[in-house]
Design a protein around this motif. Structure first.
Motif, mmCIF file in Angstrom:
data_model
loop_
_atom_site.group_PDB
_atom_site.id
_atom_site.type_symbol
_atom_site.label_atom_id
_atom_site.label_comp_id
_atom_site.label_asym_id
_atom_site.label_seq_id
_atom_site.Cartn_x
_atom_site.Cartn_y
_atom_site.Cartn_z
ATOM 1 N N GLY A 163 -11.820 0.568 8.317
ATOM 2 C CA GLY A 163 -11.019 -0.383 9.079
ATOM 3 C C GLY A 163 -9.680 0.189 9.501
ATOM 4 N N PHE A 164 -9.074 0.977 8.612
ATOM 5 C CA PHE A 164 -7.796 1.616 8.933
ATOM 6 C C PHE A 164 -7.965 2.596 10.095
ATOM 7 C CE2 PHE A 164 -4.546 4.931 8.028
ATOM 8 C CZ PHE A 164 -3.424 4.137 8.237
ATOM 9 N N ILE A 165 -9.048 3.359 10.064
ATOM 10 C CA ILE A 165 -9.315 4.301 11.153
ATOM 11 C C ILE A 165 -9.559 3.551 12.460
ATOM 12 C CG2 ILE A 165 -10.979 6.011 11.996
ATOM 13 C CD1 ILE A 165 -11.247 6.920 9.041
ATOM 14 N N ALA A 166 -10.349 2.478 12.390
ATOM 15 C CA ALA A 166 -10.613 1.684 13.597
ATOM 16 C C ALA A 166 -9.328 1.046 14.121
ATOM 17 C CB ALA A 166 -11.661 0.614 13.308
ATOM 18 N N SER A 167 -8.481 0.576 13.216
ATOM 19 C CA SER A 167 -7.211 -0.031 13.644
ATOM 20 C C SER A 167 -6.300 0.997 14.293
ATOM 21 C CB SER A 167 -6.503 -0.667 12.450
ATOM 22 O OG SER A 167 -7.241 -1.749 11.952
ATOM 23 N N LEU A 168 -6.293 2.219 13.765
ATOM 24 C CA LEU A 168 -5.475 3.264 14.377
ATOM 25 C C LEU A 168 -6.005 3.665 15.754
ATOM 26 C CD1 LEU A 168 -4.529 5.637 11.442
ATOM 27 C CD2 LEU A 168 -3.089 4.003 12.626
ATOM 28 N N LYS A 169 -7.326 3.648 15.915
ATOM 29 C CA LYS A 169 -7.898 3.952 17.236
ATOM 30 C C LYS A 169 -7.535 2.874 18.256
ATOM 31 C CE LYS A 169 -11.880 6.751 15.961
ATOM 32 N NZ LYS A 169 -13.349 6.819 15.942
ATOM 33 N N GLY A 170 -7.350 1.643 17.783
ATOM 34 C CA GLY A 170 -7.018 0.544 18.679
ATOM 35 C C GLY A 170 -5.532 0.289 18.806
ATOM 36 N N ILE A 171 -4.703 1.227 18.384
ATOM 37 C CA ILE A 171 -3.251 1.015 18.376
ATOM 38 C C ILE A 171 -2.692 0.871 19.799
ATOM 39 C CG2 ILE A 171 -2.427 3.403 18.405
ATOM 40 C CD1 ILE A 171 -1.152 1.000 15.848
ATOM 41 N N LYS A 172 -3.351 1.456 20.784
ATOM 42 C CA LYS A 172 -2.856 1.383 22.156
ATOM 43 C C LYS A 172 -3.349 0.148 22.899
ATOM 44 C CE LYS A 172 -2.185 6.304 22.688
ATOM 45 N NZ LYS A 172 -2.539 7.512 23.420
ATOM 46 N N GLU A 173 -4.205 -0.645 22.250
ATOM 47 C CA GLU A 173 -4.690 -1.868 22.885
ATOM 48 C C GLU A 173 -3.590 -2.919 22.902
ATOM 49 O OE1 GLU A 173 -8.219 -3.103 20.841
ATOM 50 O OE2 GLU A 173 -9.233 -1.195 21.187
ATOM 51 N N LYS A 174 -3.835 -3.985 23.657
ATOM 52 C CA LYS A 174 -2.867 -5.070 23.767
ATOM 53 C C LYS A 174 -2.623 -5.686 22.380
ATOM 54 C CE LYS A 174 -3.082 -9.548 25.331
ATOM 55 N NZ LYS A 174 -3.718 -10.592 26.109
ATOM 56 N N ASN A 175 -1.366 -6.025 22.096
ATOM 57 C CA ASN A 175 -1.022 -6.609 20.800
ATOM 58 C C ASN A 175 -1.576 -8.021 20.675
ATOM 59 O OD1 ASN A 175 0.354 -4.401 19.881
ATOM 60 N ND2 ASN A 175 2.363 -5.131 20.511
ATOM 61 N N THR A 176 -2.317 -8.234 19.595
ATOM 62 C CA THR A 176 -2.829 -9.560 19.260
ATOM 63 C C THR A 176 -2.601 -9.786 17.774
ATOM 64 O OG1 THR A 176 -5.055 -8.729 18.782
ATOM 65 C CG2 THR A 176 -4.643 -9.459 21.043
#
Length: 99
Positions: free
Chosen positions: A53-66
């Motif tokens: 989950g941490f890796i997936a969250s880091l990959k999505g760091i550039k996505e829109k903030n939600t």
């Protein structure tokens, strides 16, 4: 996309973490050793899910903030730090036992 995946991993890992706490209390209260095996599997499972989950969250760091993105990143970070502390504590215990 990645932040949604990270949030799902965070919820699953947090659920396993809470179940592991319940099993730890039961193992201590009932002195039932076979529950410690289940506890070990749960700890390893929440550690792996937290790290994924941490890796997936880091990959999505550039996505829109939600809210899901932020909550997923915080929970996964905390679970990853927790599993690292558990590993360090176990390595230290082994080191002390061998000296």
């Amino acid at each position: 996309m990645y932040s949604q995946k990270g949030f799902k991993y965070a919820i699953y890992a947090l659920s396993l973490f809470l179940i592991a706490i319940v099993f730890a209390v039961l193992t201590i209260k009932l002195k039932y050793d076979s529950l410690s095996l289940v506890l070990g599997v749960l700890v390893i499972s929440f550690g792996i899910l937290g790290l994924l989950g941490f890796i997936a969250s880091l990959k999505g760091i550039k996505e829109k903030n939600t809210i899901k993105k932020i909550v997923g990143l915080v929970i996964n970070s905390c679970l990853t730090i927790t599993i690292l502390f558990i590993l360090i504590a176990n390595i230290y215990d082994i080191y002390i036992a061998l000296n």
